[in-house]
Design a protein around this motif. Sequence first.
Motif, PDB file in Angstrom:
ATOM      1  N   ARG A 168       5.612  13.533  -4.476  1.00 32.20           N
ATOM      2  CA  ARG A 168       6.307  12.350  -2.500  1.00 32.20           C
ATOM      3  C   ARG A 168       5.250  11.266  -2.678  1.00 32.20           C
ATOM      4  N   ILE A 169       6.615  10.060  -2.588  1.00 33.75           N
ATOM      5  CA  ILE A 169       5.454   8.705  -2.271  1.00 33.75           C
ATOM      6  C   ILE A 169       6.046   8.017  -1.008  1.00 33.75           C
ATOM      7  N   ASN A 170       4.878   8.128  -0.258  1.00 35.61           N
ATOM      8  CA  ASN A 170       5.270   7.246   1.538  1.00 35.61           C
ATOM      9  C   ASN A 170       4.628   5.757   1.022  1.00 35.61           C
ATOM     10  N   VAL A 171       6.249   4.895   1.675  1.00 35.79           N
ATOM     11  CA  VAL A 171       5.592   3.824   1.062  1.00 35.79           C
ATOM     12  C   VAL A 171       6.513   3.015   2.512  1.00 35.79           C
ATOM     13  N   HIS A 172       5.064   2.270   3.281  1.00 39.43           N
ATOM     14  CA  HIS A 172       5.913   1.527   4.500  1.00 39.43           C
ATOM     15  C   HIS A 172       6.065   2.893   5.555  1.00 39.43           C
ATOM     16  N   SER A 173       6.101   3.961   5.604  1.00 39.37           N
ATOM     17  CA  SER A 173       5.599   4.916   6.582  1.00 39.37           C
ATOM     18  C   SER A 173       6.918   5.703   6.833  1.00 39.37           C
ATOM     19  N   LYS A 174       7.294   5.889   5.262  1.00 35.37           N
ATOM     20  CA  LYS A 174       8.722   6.379   4.906  1.00 35.37           C
ATOM     21  C   LYS A 174       8.621   7.687   3.692  1.00 35.37           C
ATOM     22  N   ASP A 175       8.230   8.750   3.789  1.00 36.51           N
ATOM     23  CA  ASP A 175       8.709   9.567   2.515  1.00 36.51           C
ATOM     24  C   ASP A 175       9.361   9.588   2.166  1.00 36.51           C
ATOM     25  N   TYR A 176       9.565   9.765   0.226  1.00 36.54           N
ATOM     26  CA  TYR A 176      10.368   9.387  -0.775  1.00 36.54           C
ATOM     27  C   TYR A 176      10.111  11.112  -1.285  1.00 36.54           C
ATOM     28  N   THR A 184       0.789  -1.190  -0.291  1.00 34.69           N
ATOM     29  CA  THR A 184       0.289  -0.169   0.459  1.00 34.69           C
ATOM     30  C   THR A 184       0.555   1.201   0.509  1.00 34.69           C
ATOM     31  N   VAL A 185       0.701   1.811  -1.064  1.00 38.85           N
ATOM     32  CA  VAL A 185       1.472   3.449  -1.056  1.00 38.85           C
ATOM     33  C   VAL A 185       0.194   4.630  -1.475  1.00 38.85           C
ATOM     34  N   THR A 186       0.840   5.732  -0.898  1.00 37.91           N
ATOM     35  CA  THR A 186       0.512   7.247  -0.525  1.00 37.91           C
ATOM     36  C   THR A 186       1.277   8.315  -1.700  1.00 37.91           C
ATOM     37  N   MET A 187       0.790   8.991  -2.212  1.00 35.94           N
ATOM     38  CA  MET A 187       1.330   9.445  -3.509  1.00 35.94           C
ATOM     39  C   MET A 187       1.054  10.547  -3.114  1.00 35.94           C
TER      40      MET A 187
END
Length: 122
Positions: free
Chosen positions: A107-115, A87-90
């Motif tokens: 920005r993408i958030n994967v496993h509670s980490k922002d990139y 599951t990701v949030t962009m």
Amino acid sequence: MSMNIRVIAIAFLLGTLSASAFAHHGWSTYTNTDFTLTGVIVDTRLGRPHDRLIVEAGGEQWNVVMSPPNRSQRAGFDDTVVKVGDTVTMLGNRHANPQTFEMKTRRINVHSKDYDLYPSRL
């Protein structure tokens, strides 16, 4: 090299460069409004010209356009970060045509980490 071959080679090169520039549309086909999408990855397409994810959200499959691979890698994002089923949030900008399920991601958030792929646009 004969003059005809030289002219053909230059014409081919200019045509190829023009097509590449046309295909790389940047941000112009996306809205100027912040758009957030959360969903589940159903496919990954990491590589040139831009990393992409196919994400299932709201009963639709979204084409999530990210950044070129070198920019993604500078942000710490690569093929070890995500997998199908995550599951990701962009955060980014939705395609200007509301019938097109596509967004360009800043920005993408994967496993509670922002990139932060495009930090200057945040």
